[in-house]
Design a protein around this motif. Structure first.
Motif, PDB file in Angstrom:
ATOM      1  N   UNK A   1     -17.931  33.488 -37.095  1.00 38.95           N
ATOM      2  CA  UNK A   1     -17.924  34.743 -37.342  1.00 38.95           C
ATOM      3  C   UNK A   1     -18.541  34.615 -35.432  1.00 38.95           C
ATOM      4  N   UNK A   2     -17.118  35.576 -35.303  1.00 35.59           N
ATOM      5  CA  UNK A   2     -17.042  36.111 -33.994  1.00 35.59           C
ATOM      6  C   UNK A   2     -16.731  37.404 -33.691  1.00 35.59           C
ATOM      7  N   UNK A   3     -18.463  37.944 -33.367  1.00 30.73           N
ATOM      8  CA  UNK A   3     -18.402  39.666 -33.805  1.00 30.73           C
ATOM      9  C   UNK A   3     -17.360  40.465 -32.413  1.00 30.73           C
ATOM     10  N   UNK A   4     -16.898  41.586 -32.329  1.00 33.26           N
ATOM     11  CA  UNK A   4     -16.075  41.712 -31.823  1.00 33.26           C
ATOM     12  C   UNK A   4     -16.458  42.164 -29.976  1.00 33.26           C
ATOM     13  N   UNK A   5     -18.311  42.369 -31.331  1.00 27.62           N
ATOM     14  CA  UNK A   5     -19.521  42.706 -29.744  1.00 27.62           C
ATOM     15  C   UNK A   5     -19.400  41.671 -28.795  1.00 27.62           C
ATOM     16  N   UNK A   6     -18.969  40.403 -29.846  1.00 20.31           N
ATOM     17  CA  UNK A   6     -19.669  39.275 -28.260  1.00 20.31           C
ATOM     18  C   UNK A   6     -18.043  39.550 -27.582  1.00 20.31           C
TER      19      UNK A   6
ATOM     20  N   UNK B   1      -8.277  34.404 -37.013  1.00 21.08           N
ATOM     21  CA  UNK B   1      -7.522  34.329 -38.583  1.00 21.08           C
ATOM     22  C   UNK B   1      -7.688  36.075 -38.351  1.00 21.08           C
ATOM     23  N   UNK B   2      -5.778  35.984 -38.727  1.00 22.79           N
ATOM     24  CA  UNK B   2      -4.584  36.438 -38.756  1.00 22.79           C
ATOM     25  C   UNK B   2      -4.639  37.509 -39.914  1.00 22.79           C
ATOM     26  N   UNK B   3      -4.607  38.329 -40.275  1.00 24.41           N
ATOM     27  CA  UNK B   3      -3.356  39.339 -41.499  1.00 24.41           C
ATOM     28  C   UNK B   3      -2.403  39.077 -41.001  1.00 24.41           C
ATOM     29  N   UNK B   4      -2.124  38.960 -42.279  1.00 21.00           N
ATOM     30  CA  UNK B   4      -0.374  38.679 -42.708  1.00 21.00           C
ATOM     31  C   UNK B   4       0.932  39.957 -42.266  1.00 21.00           C
ATOM     32  N   UNK B   5      -0.522  40.803 -41.074  1.00 25.07           N
ATOM     33  CA  UNK B   5       0.853  41.818 -40.580  1.00 25.07           C
ATOM     34  C   UNK B   5       0.683  41.241 -39.385  1.00 25.07           C
ATOM     35  N   UNK B   6      -0.248  40.389 -38.872  1.00 27.80           N
ATOM     36  CA  UNK B   6      -0.541  39.578 -37.696  1.00 27.80           C
ATOM     37  C   UNK B   6      -2.013  40.429 -36.826  1.00 27.80           C
ATOM     38  N   UNK B   7      -2.525  41.247 -37.323  1.00 29.73           N
ATOM     39  CA  UNK B   7      -3.610  42.069 -37.235  1.00 29.73           C
ATOM     40  C   UNK B   7      -4.752  40.722 -37.267  1.00 29.73           C
ATOM     41  N   UNK B   8      -5.583  40.650 -36.411  1.00 36.15           N
ATOM     42  CA  UNK B   8      -7.063  39.888 -36.377  1.00 36.15           C
ATOM     43  C   UNK B   8      -7.211  40.633 -37.485  1.00 36.15           C
ATOM     44  N   UNK B   9      -8.012  39.776 -38.808  1.00 39.53           N
ATOM     45  CA  UNK B   9      -8.406  40.254 -39.348  1.00 39.53           C
ATOM     46  C   UNK B   9     -10.480  39.976 -38.729  1.00 39.53           C
ATOM     47  N   UNK B  10     -10.862  41.485 -39.330  1.00 41.31           N
ATOM     48  CA  UNK B  10     -11.773  41.917 -40.077  1.00 41.31           C
ATOM     49  C   UNK B  10     -12.522  42.812 -40.538  1.00 41.31           C
ATOM     50  N   UNK B  11     -14.407  42.206 -40.801  1.00 39.11           N
ATOM     51  CA  UNK B  11     -14.556  42.858 -41.641  1.00 39.11           C
ATOM     52  C   UNK B  11     -16.039  43.135 -40.802  1.00 39.11           C
ATOM     53  N   UNK B  12     -17.062  43.675 -41.703  1.00 40.33           N
ATOM     54  CA  UNK B  12     -18.219  44.313 -41.516  1.00 40.33           C
ATOM     55  C   UNK B  12     -19.128  43.879 -41.818  1.00 40.33           C
ATOM     56  N   UNK B  13     -19.347  43.164 -43.320  1.00 44.96           N
ATOM     57  CA  UNK B  13     -20.213  42.323 -44.081  1.00 44.96           C
ATOM     58  C   UNK B  13     -20.710  41.147 -42.722  1.00 44.96           C
ATOM     59  N   UNK B  14     -21.931  40.758 -41.885  1.00 45.72           N
ATOM     60  CA  UNK B  14     -22.646  39.933 -41.673  1.00 45.72           C
ATOM     61  C   UNK B  14     -22.894  40.555 -39.744  1.00 45.72           C
ATOM     62  N   UNK B  15     -22.019  40.555 -39.615  1.00 44.30           N
ATOM     63  CA  UNK B  15     -21.791  41.328 -38.554  1.00 44.30           C
ATOM     64  C   UNK B  15     -20.588  42.000 -37.846  1.00 44.30           C
ATOM     65  N   UNK B  16     -20.963  43.160 -37.030  1.00 44.88           N
ATOM     66  CA  UNK B  16     -19.731  44.404 -36.781  1.00 44.88           C
ATOM     67  C   UNK B  16     -18.770  43.883 -36.229  1.00 44.88           C
ATOM     68  N   UNK B  17     -17.824  43.771 -37.413  1.00 43.01           N
ATOM     69  CA  UNK B  17     -16.373  43.983 -36.205  1.00 43.01           C
ATOM     70  C   UNK B  17     -15.695  42.278 -36.414  1.00 43.01           C
ATOM     71  N   UNK B  18     -16.953  41.472 -37.486  1.00 44.88           N
ATOM     72  CA  UNK B  18     -16.533  40.386 -36.816  1.00 44.88           C
ATOM     73  C   UNK B  18     -15.176  39.517 -37.464  1.00 44.88           C
ATOM     74  N   UNK B  19     -14.647  38.971 -36.840  1.00 42.29           N
ATOM     75  CA  UNK B  19     -13.447  37.912 -37.055  1.00 42.29           C
ATOM     76  C   UNK B  19     -14.156  36.286 -37.837  1.00 42.29           C
ATOM     77  N   UNK B  20     -13.209  35.745 -37.718  1.00 40.19           N
ATOM     78  CA  UNK B  20     -13.522  34.007 -37.617  1.00 40.19           C
ATOM     79  C   UNK B  20     -12.729  32.830 -37.508  1.00 40.19           C
ATOM     80  N   UNK B  21     -13.134  31.863 -36.977  1.00 42.38           N
ATOM     81  CA  UNK B  21     -12.210  30.776 -36.020  1.00 42.38           C
ATOM     82  C   UNK B  21     -10.980  30.115 -37.071  1.00 42.38           C
ATOM     83  N   UNK B  22     -10.144  30.083 -36.357  1.00 45.03           N
ATOM     84  CA  UNK B  22      -9.082  29.570 -37.703  1.00 45.03           C
ATOM     85  C   UNK B  22      -8.825  28.277 -37.257  1.00 45.03           C
TER      86      UNK B  22
END
Length: 773
Positions: free
Chosen positions: A347-352, A365-386
């Motif tokens: 996982x890569x925090x958006x503050x990294x 990883x991206x959502x189907x609309x092209x946005x980066x998939x992000x969540x706040x569980x574990x790290x603020x605004x984290x993304x996931x390596x594809x």
């Protein structure tokens, strides 16, 4: 997933179509295909009605039969799918006549009845192992969702094991299990490591070859059947013949992969900073100094979360406030003989600083609309390596490679279970199937890097999430257990279940993860932890150095660590079996004693390899009840003998636990007790326990890397025992446990010791004659 409402009816909204006859059969030299309508064909008009289920049988290797059940063939294949190895080609025999259609591979056959009855049976040695009868196989519609279901017969007194690392009772009968990775701790029905493979004590196992969610009802929805179902229009499963549980594991892991060999240093004691603790270089040094001052052998030091800066996990950069000179610090630690492990996750925090880099290059990883998939569980605004993107795999590995250049030796690959479904993968993978398979790709990237950089046999992970095939990338640990005796028992059940799912190595957090254990829990867990494949002191929000509990904890840790290191010549051999045969180092009793009905349900004791019975103590007072199979067993720590089969009740101090040696064992004891990586053959003592009057056995001394150091042969014939080495070995000896020194002894110097007769061999061999003291 349950589809029925009792025996007679389906649940509301469920429509099930089940084959009723093998109407049309076709075959070729490699396969057998059955077209099975779901209604009787009484007149030509019935031929226009569906559904029709197609069942195709093939064999990827001898004694394994694959069954493909298909409703609609036009559905595009859903990827990814775990590739299977084909270690040896299967020679298939196919026969079709008016009464039956049969495909045979090795000793295993699948047989379809022809005529008015639907019946598919799997046979070996003239005996039906299991089968699919009326209303078992089905294509199902439920609220607009399609499923394929199979139910295989389960006989009276037969038991089901496996399905990954599950923390409930070892026997799966009566349980509902979903193969779906989750970060749920070790005290619920959820699991970090889900494997759609079950093993029975009835001569076979079954692997559902599907990377997505597989739902099991194990003698639950239908009390006499094991049911498994998948969403979609097709299912593929493989029946794996034994006949023994060990044979089943050998064949299953030949298909899905066997664990890599691991470096010898990884079997020593690991010490961690723990998860949510504050620390710096001084803290680390104080831990290591404290271990050295107390003569506690330490092999690996692990840096958890806060080696990186808060809110920037993961950026793979040392926090300069706590670690101003990482290369110098690592050099100093390695000069003390330590290997170094670092905590990471995918996982890569958006503050990294890496977030923008990953976003710009399409590594996240991206959502189907092209946005980066992000969540706040574990790290603020984290993304996931594809990891389906080859460039992202290289990018992630390069970040870790820089740490290897700095002196790091291995990584703890944490997390990887909370993988979302509302995403679009770089390679078009199906999100539902990637949810579990993500763990495979994540650990593969890191393990492959370590093998490239360090060489095969010197790569090791400490991984939490897993899916089928991930056993190739060891070690795996149990995850977040409660720091209680109940949590300790949960962890053991999970490890034994994982071993029956194809994983050869397994570890756990000594003392538990959640909460601070009391001193009694910690000391009992130490004994269990040092008699596990791999041994790590780790906790959640508190340190796990033994002196924070009491001085007795220090002594207990010292004694059991040194015992494990002396056992390395034995552990090296059973580690090699994990790699070559897919057999776990920690084995449920049923794996070693499948014909002893008392072993079927045992999940509070285990065999460490084939020779050592371990019964952890789950009470502060030391009371323990355990079962001993047939024969005269000897306590490794006490030297006392007990004859089975029987149940035993004992009370043990913190410095002890039931640790018994199997009758007829030649147990090699190493000469070194302060490190795991040494010459196992030099100075080895072969301890012979309760040998029969006549025997011939060989004891292989193998390094964890697979190198054969020596082979000793013990031959007994009446009153004569001869022990020989296949090559020159310095200073080896034989210990006759509990026996007086016989006379004469040829080729040895004999001396009395507390346990019996120690015969130190002169070069070549020694021969012991009966008749004398």
């Amino acid at each position: 997933m349950k589809f029925t409402d009792g025996y007679w009816t389906l649940r509301d909204g469920v429509e099930a179509s089940c084959p009723v006859e093998a109407y049309h059969v076709t075959s070729d030299p490699d396969s057998l295909t059955v077209m099975a309508p779901v209604r009787r064909i009484k007149h030509p008009g019935d031929l226009t009605l569906g559904p029709v289920v197609t069942v195709r049988c093939t064999s990827p290797m001898p004694d394994v039969i694959a069954v493909e059940i298909t409703h609609f063939k036009g559905v595009r294949p859903r990827e990814p799918e775990l590739p299977l190895d084909a270690p040896e080609p299967a020679s298939v025999e196919v026969s079709v006549d008016a009464g039956e259609a049969v495909l045979t591979s090795g000793a295993l056959s699948v047989r379809f009845a022809r005529g008015d009855t639907w019946r598919m049976d799997f046979l070996a040695g003239g005996r039906v192992l299991t089968g699919s009868g009326a209303n078992a196989m089905a294509v199902i519609e439920d609220g607009g969702q399609s499923y394929v279901r199979e139910q295989l017969d389960l006989g009276v007194g037969q038991h089901v094991y496996g399905l990954g690392e599950r923390f409930g009772p070892l026997v799966r009968n009566g349980q509902s299990v979903d193969i779906w990775n989750a970060d749920g701790g070790t005290s619920t029905e959820q699991a970090y490591k889900n494997v759609p493979f079950y093993l029975t004590d009835a001569g076979y196992g079954v692997f559902v070859h599907d990377s997505g969610k597989v739902s099991y009802e194990v003698a639950s929805e239908a009390a006499t059947r094991v049911q498994f179902s998948v969403a979609g229009q097709s299912m593929r499963y493989l029946v794996v013949h034994g006949p023994t549980p060990k044979d089943i594991l050998r064949r299953y892991t030949a298909l899905t992969g066997r664990p890599a060999r691991l470096p010898a240093w990884s079997y020593g004691l690991w010490l961690s900073t723990s998860f949510m603790t504050t620390y710096d270089e001084d803290t680390v040094s104080s831990f290591i100094d404290g271990m050295a001052e107390r003569n506690l052998p330490l092999s690996v030091f692990h840096f958890d979360c806060f080696w990186m800066r808060e809110y920037q996990w993961c950026d793979f950069t040392w926090d300069p406030r706590a670690f101003p000179d990482p290369p110098g610090m690592l050099k100093r630690l390695k000069a003390r003989g330590l290997s170094i492990c670092l905590w990471i996750n995918p996982y890569i925090s958006q503050l990294s600083p890496l977030f923008a880099e990953g976003q710009e290059n399409g590594y996240l990883l991206r959502r189907t609309n092209g946005d980066i998939w992000q969540g706040d569980q574990w790290q603020p605004g984290l993304a996931i390596v594809d990891f389906t993107n080859p460039a992202a795999r290289t990018w992630f590995a390069d970040k870790l490679g820089a740490l290897l250049d700095m002196g790091v030796d291995c990584f703890k690959t944490d997390f990887g279970e909370r993988i979302p479904l509302d995403v679009a993968y770089f390679d078009g993978s199906d999100p539902e199937r990637m949810h579990n398979h993500y763990a495979y790709l994540y650990n593969q990237v890191v393990f492959d890097l370590l093998e490239r950089r360090r060489g095969r046999g010197d790569a090791v992970l400490f991984a939490r999430a897993a899916s089928p095939g991930t056993q190739r990338f060891p070690v795996h640990w149990s995850g977040d257990g409660e720091a209680t005796f109940a949590g300790m028992a949960q962890s053991l059940r999970g490890g034994l279940s994982l071993g029956l799912s194809g994983f050869g190595y397994w570890s756990h957090d000594i003392g538990g993860f959640i909460g601070l254990p009391d001193a009694a829990v910690f000391k009992r867990w130490v004994a269990f932890g040092l008699l596990s494949s791999h041994s790590r002191l780790h906790g959640g929000d508190s340190y796990r150095v033994p002196w924070i509990f009491d001085e007795e904890a220090v002594r207990v840790l010292r004694d059991f660590t040194r015992l494990k290191l002396r056992l390395m010549p034995y552990l090296g051999r059973i580690a090699d079996e994990a790699h070559t045969d897919g057999l776990p180092m920690m084995r449920p009793m049923v794996l070693e004693f499948p014909d002893d009905p008392s072993c079927a349900y045992l999940d509070t004791q285990y065999m460490l390899g084939d020779a050592l019975l371990v019964a952890p103590v789950f009470s502060a007072e030391g009371d323990v009840r355990y079962y001993i199979p047939e024969g005269r067993w000897t306590g490794l720590l006490s030297g006392e003998t007990v004859t089975g089969p029987r149940w035993v009740e004992e009370r043990h101090g913190f410095d002890s636990l039931p640790l018994l040696v199997r009758p007829g064992t030649v147990l090699p004891f190493g000469a070194v007790d302060d490190r795991p990586d040494y010459d196992y053959a030099t100075g080895v003592v072969l301890r012979i326990y309760s040998p029969p009057e006549s025997m011939r056995t060989t004891t292989r001394i193998v390094t964890p890397g697979g190198e054969l150091s020596a082979v000793f042969t013990v031959e007994r014939d009446g009153g004569r025992t001869r022990v020989t080495a296949d090559r020159p070995v310095r200073d080896w000896a034989v210990l006759l446990v509990g026996e007086p020194v016989p006379a004469p002894v040829h080729g040895a110097v004999a001396e009395r010791v507390a346990e019996g007769a120690l015969l130190r061999a002169l070069p070549g061999a020694l021969t012991i004659e009966a008749g004398g003291e």
